[in-house]
Design an enzyme around this catalytic site. Sequence first.
Site, short mmCIF file in Angstrom:
data_model
loop_
_atom_site.label_atom_id
_atom_site.label_comp_id
_atom_site.label_asym_id
_atom_site.label_seq_id
_atom_site.Cartn_x
_atom_site.Cartn_y
_atom_site.Cartn_z
N ARG A 40 -4.93 0.54 -12.45
CA ARG A 40 -3.38 0.35 -12.30
C ARG A 40 -3.18 -1.18 -13.00
O ARG A 40 -1.95 -1.18 -13.70
CB ARG A 40 -2.84 0.35 -10.86
CG ARG A 40 -1.21 0.24 -10.63
CD ARG A 40 -1.18 0.56 -9.24
NE ARG A 40 -0.97 1.91 -9.04
CZ ARG A 40 0.18 2.62 -9.21
NH1 ARG A 40 1.30 2.10 -9.83
NH2 ARG A 40 0.05 4.00 -8.96
N GLU B 257 6.13 -0.79 -2.95
CA GLU B 257 5.39 -1.90 -3.52
C GLU B 257 6.04 -2.56 -4.88
O GLU B 257 5.52 -3.69 -5.04
CB GLU B 257 4.16 -1.08 -4.21
CG GLU B 257 3.00 -0.54 -3.41
CD GLU B 257 2.09 0.19 -3.97
OE1 GLU B 257 2.37 1.34 -4.42
OE2 GLU B 257 0.85 -0.26 -4.14
N1 MTE Z 1 6.06 -1.94 4.59
C1 MTE Z 1 5.60 -2.34 5.91
N2 MTE Z 1 6.40 -2.85 6.90
N3 MTE Z 1 4.26 -2.39 6.42
C2 MTE Z 1 3.40 -2.01 5.54
O1 MTE Z 1 1.90 -1.91 5.74
N4 MTE Z 1 2.91 -1.03 3.06
C3 MTE Z 1 3.30 -1.16 1.79
C4 MTE Z 1 4.83 -0.68 1.76
N5 MTE Z 1 5.51 -1.42 2.61
C5 MTE Z 1 3.61 -1.81 3.95
C6 MTE Z 1 5.08 -1.83 3.73
C7 MTE Z 1 2.35 -0.57 0.74
S1 MTE Z 1 0.99 -0.97 0.14
C8 MTE Z 1 3.01 0.79 0.46
S2 MTE Z 1 1.87 1.59 -0.65
C9 MTE Z 1 3.93 1.27 1.13
O2 MTE Z 1 4.71 0.76 1.96
C10 MTE Z 1 3.50 2.81 1.70
O3 MTE Z 1 4.48 3.56 2.11
P1 MTE Z 1 5.55 4.45 1.35
O4 MTE Z 1 4.79 5.10 0.38
O5 MTE Z 1 6.19 5.39 2.44
O6 MTE Z 1 6.30 3.39 0.79
N1 HPA Z 2 -2.21 3.69 -5.59
C1 HPA Z 2 -2.52 3.35 -4.19
N2 HPA Z 2 -3.53 3.90 -3.74
C2 HPA Z 2 -4.28 4.87 -4.40
C3 HPA Z 2 -4.15 4.85 -5.96
C4 HPA Z 2 -2.89 4.39 -6.52
O1 HPA Z 2 -2.84 4.45 -7.67
N3 HPA Z 2 -5.20 5.84 -6.19
C5 HPA Z 2 -5.76 5.97 -4.97
N4 HPA Z 2 -5.41 5.13 -4.01
MO1 MOS Z 3 -0.12 0.69 -1.17
S1 MOS Z 3 -1.55 -0.88 -1.76
O1 MOS Z 3 -0.68 1.71 -2.11
O2 MOS Z 3 -1.25 1.23 0.37
#
Ligand code: MTE
Ligand code: HPA
Ligand code: MOS
Length: 755
Positions: free
Chosen positions: A310, A721
Site C-alpha cells: 500500500r 483512513e
Molecule cells: N475510528 C474510530 N473511532 N476508532 C477506530 O479504531 N479505526 C480506523 C477508522 N476509524 C478507527 C476509526 C481504521 S484503521 C479503519 S481501517 C476504519 O476506521 C475501519 O472502519 P470502516 O471500514 O468501517 O471505516
Molecule cells: N488495508 C487494510 N488492511 C488490510 C489490507 C489493506 O489493504 N490488506 C490486508 N489487510
Molecule cells: Mo485499518 S489500518 O485498515 O484497520
Amino acid sequence: METGKSLAHDSAEIQVTGAALYTDDIVANAGELVVGFVGSPVAHGLLKRIELSNLYRIHGFVGAFTWQDIPGANLFGPMIADEPFLVKDFCEYVGQPIVVLAAENASSLRKARLQVQIEVEEKTPWLTISQALKQNSFAGTPREIKRGDFEGAWRKADHQIEGVFYSNGQEQFYLESQAVIAHLGEGNEILIQASTQNPTELQEVVAHMLGIGFNEVVCTCRRMGGAFGGKETQAALPALMASLVTKKTGRSARIAYDKDTDMHVTGKRHPFRSEYQAAVDKAGNLLGLKVELHSNGGAYTDLSLAIMERALLHVDNAYFIPNISLRGQVCKTHLPPNTAFRGFGGPQGMAVIENLMEDIAAKLRRDPYEIRSQNCYGNSPRDLTPYGQRVESRLPQILNKLHESSDYETRLEKIRQLNETSLTHLRGISLTPMKFGISFTATFLNQANALINILKDGSVQVSTGGTEMGQGLTVKIRQIVAEELGVPSEQVKYMTTSTEKNHNTSPTAASAGTDLNGMAAANACQAIRSRLAQFAAEIFADTQVGLSKSLEAIEFSEGKVWDRRCPEKQLTFGELALQAYRNRVNLGERGFYRTPGVGFNQSTGKGSPFHYYTTGACVAEVEIDRFTGQWMLERADLLLDIGHSINPGIDRGQIVGGFVQGLGWVSMEELRYQEDGKLLSYSPTSYKIPNVGDLPIDLRIELYEDPAPNGSIRKSKAVGEPPPNAFTCRIYSSQTSAWTSFTWQSSSLGNSSDL
Ligand code: MTE
Ligand code: HPA
Ligand code: MOS
C-alpha cells in the site's frame, strides 16, 4: 431517506453513561480464571531454561503453560505463519510471550508472574532499519512498481533532486487494551469474546493452535474501544492465551492487557526509510521519480508485506509521474511485529512525495502549492497511476476550491510580512492534496456476507462480519438496512458480530467496512423486500375490489406499506411481517457482495487494486516561537470528497479524528527505545498523543459538493483512513530572504532520524 441523516453513534449514550459493554466489562462466569503471561526479558536471545517450580506454592495459582503444552500449531500469522504463539527457542522482541499463566484472581496472578524464572542467552539485537540492512535481515521479497524510463528522465533532467526521508512509528493508542475471554463448551467447542477487528482470524488461529476444526470455534465482538488497525491481527496472541487456558482447565479464562503491557508488546505503525531521486524540468514538472522504501517490520511478517504494498501504491499520492521506479522491502528487526495503523502504509508513502514537493519548490524558489497543483492528476493521459489504474477524481477542482475558500494567497502574503518583521515568531502555510485507494489490495478480501432477520413485530436484526470500533459502522449499516426496507432506523438493530452468523469474514479494515458489509446487507434486504412486495401485492389485490396485482405499485416507507393506487389502505411493516409469517413467507435472508472490477497483479505491479479513490486536500497554518520552538496549529481547512455521506455527522467525526491522529504522528508522538530494545515511551506519561488543546484553534471541515461518481453503497465514499495524511508546512525566512521549505520538523517525519 434514512441515509444522509446525522444519526447519533449507536453507543453514544451508553458510552457516556458507562453502560456500553467492552470485553472486559462482561460479567465473569463462575470459576473464570484470570490469564497473564511472562515474556522475553531481551529483544534477541536463545531461550535456555524455564523454571516454574516456585509457582505451585502460590495460593490461587492454577496453571502455567509453555510451547510444549500447545496441542496443535505453535506458528500463526495473517500472510505467512512465521510468528510463534509461545517462544520455543529464539526470543525476538522484549516481552514476547514465553509462559502463559492462569490464576483464580489478579493478585495471585501478579505473585505468580514474579516467580517465573526464565534463562536466556542474550544476543545483540538489531532494532532500526539501518541495523537490519547491515544484517541483510528482511521479511519476504522486494516488491516493485515501474513505468517508463526513470534513468532516461534522470539523465535529461534540468534539476536532479535526491534525499532520504524518514517517517517514524506510531502507537495506535486505542483506549481499550487487548482483551479476550474464552469459554469451553461441549467437547472441543470454544467460544471467544474478543476485542478484535477480525473475528474470523481469531476463529482460525485458535482452531489451528488447538488442532481442531474451524467449525468448533465461535468468535464474537460486541464493540471495541478503538482499534485503529492495532486489532486487525494482534488480538491473536491474547485469544490464543485465553483459549489455551480454557482448553487445559475447562474453565472460562479472561485476559486483559494493562496499558503498559499493551504498549510494550504490540506492534505499531511501521517506520519507513525512503531514498529518493527526482528528475524535474525547469518549469517544475516532475518527470521521473525513483524511490527505494524500507520499512521496519519488527520480528515477524504480520501484515508488513501488504503495508509495504500500500505504501508503494501511494507514493504517487495526487501526482502524475510519467517515469517511475519504486522498490520496497520490509526489514526484520527485534521489535514487536509492526502492524496495521490507520492508512496502512499509505501515509508513509505519501509523506515521501509531499516532502519532495517542498524540495522542488525550494530548489526552484517557487510556491509549493504551484508545484503541487501543476503536477496533480488531471485528464487523460495524465490520469494514469504508475500501476495503471485510472484516477477518476475531482482533485484539481478540490485544490482550486480549497485554494480559494481558505484564502490561501492573502494569508500567504500576511505570513510573508509577519516573518519579515516579527522577531519572536515564524509562520508557515501549506496546501496538500490527498488521494487514498479504497479496497483491500489483496483482492480476495473484498467480499462480505450479511444476515437479515425480520421478526413478527416488524423489527429487524442485521448481522455482518463488520465490527464496531468507534467508526460508526453499525449505525451506518442500520441506516442502509432501514432505507432498503422502508422502516425507521430505530426499528433496525445491529447484532453482536459473530462468526456463527457470518462466515469467512474479512477484517473490518481498509476503510471498506461499510462499503462491503453495507452492500451485502442491502443485497439481502432487496431479496426480502421483493418477497414482501409480492405478498403485499396479493393482499392488496385481494382486499381491494378491482385492483390488479402489481409489484411495482407497492411502496415501503416510514414503517408503512401500501399500494400507490390506493394509498388509504396501509399496513404497518409489523402487520405485514406477521401476516407474511403466517403465510409462510421467508422473512430471513443472507446477502453477499464482492467488489466488482478490482484486481492487482503483485508480480507485474500492474492492475486496478482499488474500487475508487477518496480524495481531498488540507491547508494548514502553523506558528512557531523562534525562541522556545513551541508551535501551534493556528488554522486547518479540510476539503474532502466522500461522495454522498451515509451519516455526515459520523463522517465529520472520522475526519476530525483522523486528522488529529495524523497531526500527532507528524508533530508530537515519539516512540523511544533503549539500545537493548526496551520501549521507553510505554504509557501516557511518556508517550504524548494530541489532546483537545492541540486541536487547531480554527478547524474548518467541508465536504466537496460535486462528488466524483462511484459505484459504492448509496454513492458514498469511505472515510475511515484517508484523513490522517501527512501534511507539510514551510516558513518564509526573513534572514535568508529565501523560501526555506521544510517538512514540518517533527519527531516523526524528516530527513534526520533513523528507526
Ligand atoms: N475510528 C474510530 N473511532 N476508532 C477506530 O479504531 N479505526 C480506523 C477508522 N476509524 C478507527 C476509526 C481504521 S484503521 C479503519 S481501517 C476504519 O476506521 C475501519 O472502519 P470502516 O471500514 O468501517 O471505516
Ligand atoms: N488495508 C487494510 N488492511 C488490510 C489490507 C489493506 O489493504 N490488506 C490486508 N489487510
Ligand atoms: Mo485499518 S489500518 O485498515 O484497520
